[in-house]
Design an enzyme around this catalytic site. Structure first.
Site, PDB file in Angstrom:
ATOM      1  N   ASP A 180      20.651  84.960  82.254  1.00  0.00           N
ATOM      2  CA  ASP A 180      21.113  83.810  81.478  1.00  0.00           C
ATOM      3  C   ASP A 180      22.624  83.716  81.636  1.00  0.00           C
ATOM      4  O   ASP A 180      23.331  84.680  81.323  1.00  0.00           O
ATOM      5  CB  ASP A 180      20.739  84.029  80.007  1.00  0.00           C
ATOM      6  CG  ASP A 180      21.058  82.848  79.119  1.00  0.00           C
ATOM      7  OD1 ASP A 180      21.691  81.889  79.604  1.00  0.00           O
ATOM      8  OD2 ASP A 180      20.666  82.885  77.933  1.00  0.00           O
ATOM      9  N   GLU A 190      18.767  81.138  83.915  1.00  0.00           N
ATOM     10  CA  GLU A 190      18.811  80.319  82.692  1.00  0.00           C
ATOM     11  C   GLU A 190      20.170  79.661  82.500  1.00  0.00           C
ATOM     12  O   GLU A 190      21.203  80.331  82.573  1.00  0.00           O
ATOM     13  CB  GLU A 190      18.469  81.223  81.500  1.00  0.00           C
ATOM     14  CG  GLU A 190      18.456  80.511  80.157  1.00  0.00           C
ATOM     15  CD  GLU A 190      17.926  81.428  79.049  1.00  0.00           C
ATOM     16  OE1 GLU A 190      17.099  82.326  79.337  1.00  0.00           O
ATOM     17  OE2 GLU A 190      18.358  81.244  77.896  1.00  0.00           O
ATOM     18  N   GLU A 206      17.737  75.092  75.697  1.00  0.00           N
ATOM     19  CA  GLU A 206      18.137  75.464  74.335  1.00  0.00           C
ATOM     20  C   GLU A 206      19.210  74.526  73.784  1.00  0.00           C
ATOM     21  O   GLU A 206      19.441  74.481  72.589  1.00  0.00           O
ATOM     22  CB  GLU A 206      18.591  76.920  74.268  1.00  0.00           C
ATOM     23  CG  GLU A 206      19.889  77.216  74.961  1.00  0.00           C
ATOM     24  CD  GLU A 206      20.193  78.709  75.009  1.00  0.00           C
ATOM     25  OE1 GLU A 206      20.963  79.162  74.176  1.00  0.00           O
ATOM     26  OE2 GLU A 206      19.652  79.406  75.893  1.00  0.00           O
ATOM     27  N   HIS A 261      12.981  78.902  73.083  1.00  0.00           N
ATOM     28  CA  HIS A 261      14.174  79.717  72.852  1.00  0.00           C
ATOM     29  C   HIS A 261      14.227  80.155  71.393  1.00  0.00           C
ATOM     30  O   HIS A 261      13.876  79.393  70.496  1.00  0.00           O
ATOM     31  CB  HIS A 261      15.423  78.889  73.187  1.00  0.00           C
ATOM     32  CG  HIS A 261      16.700  79.597  72.907  1.00  0.00           C
ATOM     33  ND1 HIS A 261      17.430  79.394  71.753  1.00  0.00           N
ATOM     34  CD2 HIS A 261      17.375  80.508  73.624  1.00  0.00           C
ATOM     35  CE1 HIS A 261      18.511  80.146  71.799  1.00  0.00           C
ATOM     36  NE2 HIS A 261      18.507  80.837  72.917  1.00  0.00           N
TER      37      HIS A 261
HETATM   38 MG   LIG Z   1      20.013  81.210  76.731  1.00  0.00          MG
END
Ligand SMILES: [Mg+2]
Length: 368
Positions: A194, A220, A246, A296
């Site tokens: 991420d 991500e 998210e 998320h």
């Molecule tokens: Mg994230």
């Protein structure tokens, strides 16, 4: 049944050490806004809205939504969702207004579960996998020295998690050293990476090709959430699946990602994107585009359990984001202990979400 009160309790935890993510970002405080909906029949619902500023969530819920909700039947969730987000001249289409409505919507679902005396996943579609539990990944492993990240990643794999997510995004060479160290430490487990919107297109592609070489499970938020076409471009160029969402809101926002072919793993956050009501619709929209959802979740135990109920009851969902950091507002709000075994989290049996907000928790973690 009538709603008699809607209010927000603000909580917060000072972290012992700052958590570092991409591009030099870090934080050392985790705030939360917990929404409580009360009724004239004594049934109460609890939800969480992650703005992330709890003062803003409090103001929006109590000043804007509360007057529209008082006296209404809390079982009319669809109508009340529209009352909060659809009927204005000037709309809150994204951001903290939607996050605040998410907390109210979640509380209405918790209340419904208690009213109908069922754990929430049974009202949302039942146990899709039929195993009474869902597979989770260990989240989150924050930026640190490669050997520290490797040791932590290995520890999560040793605890039985078959996937671990790490925060990178501070340059190709620095990221690769950490990917190498962690993949070696976790053996057969998957590594998700991420970067929290940390790269521009050219660097995002270079890092993505490095992730391809190491067989990373997903990449991500490689880019700004505004750069939908950039995500689609990366997805065409890379083998590693793209995860994002998210920072997206409502089914209309997610539809843009799907139509652009910008995402493999869509990540609606039920505390932000429009609550449980809207997350179910986002997942259904994703299914029509053959996109997998992996909701998320990085909030308190209220949000984590809402995510668990959603994941359990929705066919095109995979991987519960399970917070393995030291964070007291997880266990402190569970009505019953959460069973975690071999990287799987059991479905709660308590009616509703399976959470409670005790006076002790408010006394210890409440903030002004
Ligand atoms: Mg994230």
């Amino acid at each position: 049944m009538e709603i008699t009160d809607v209010r927000v309790t603000k909580l917060g935890v000072e972290l012992e050490e700052p958590k570092r993510t991409s591009a030099g970002r870090e934080f050392d405080f985790r705030p939360a806004a917990i929404v409580t909906v009360e009724t004239d029949e004594g049934v109460t619902g609890i939800g969480e809205g992650y703005g992330p500023n709890p003062h803003v969530v409090e103001t929006v819920v109590e000043e804007k939504y509360r007057p529209r909700l008082l006296g209404e039947d809390p079982r009319d969730r669809e109508r009340l969702w529209d009352d909060m987000l659809i009927l204005d001249t000037y709309w809150d289409r994204k951001g903290q207004g939607v996050a605040a409505a998410s907390g109210v919507d979640m509380a209405l679902w918790d209340l419904a579960g208690k009213y109908y005396d069922e754990p929430l996943y049974r009202l949302l579609g039942g146990d899709v996998g039929g195993e009474g539990s869902v597979e989770a990944y260990a989240s989150d492993l924050f930026w640190d020295d490669p050997e520290v990240m490797a040791e932590r990643a290995g520890g999560y794999a040793d605890r039985g998690f078959s996937a671990v997510k790490a925060h990178l995004g501070r340059g190709l060479e620095a990221d690769e050293r950490r990917v190498e160290a962690m993949t070696e430490a976790i053996g057969d487990a998957h590594l998700m990476v991420d970067v929290n919107c940390g790269y521009e297109r050219a660097d995002a592609l270079r890092v993505g090709k490095m992730l391809d070489r190491h067989g990373v499970y997903w990449y991500e938020e490689p880019l700004s959430p505004y750069d939908v076409e950039g995500h689609a471009h990366l997805r065409r160029k890379l083998d590693t699946p793209i995860a994002t969402g998210e920072n997206e809101y409502t089914k209309w926002g997610f539809r843009e990602l799907f139509e652009a072919g910008a995402v493999d793993y869509a990540m609606p956050d039920a505390m932000r994107c429009g609550g449980i009501t809207e997350t179910k619709k986002i997942c259904a929209t994703a299914a029509a585009f053959n996109v997998t959802c992996t909701p998320h979740s990085y909030t308190t135990g209220v949000g984590l359990l809402a995510t668990l109920h959603l994941l359990a009851s929705t066919p095109n969902c995979e991987w519960l984001e399970f917070d393995v950091t030291e964070f007291p507002l997880l266990e402190a709000v569970y009505a019953e202990p959460l069973e975690v075994s071999d990287g799987r989290v059991s479905l709660p049996t308590t009616p509703g979400l399976g959470v409670e907000l005790t006076e002790e928790v408010v006394d210890e973690y409440g903030i002004e």
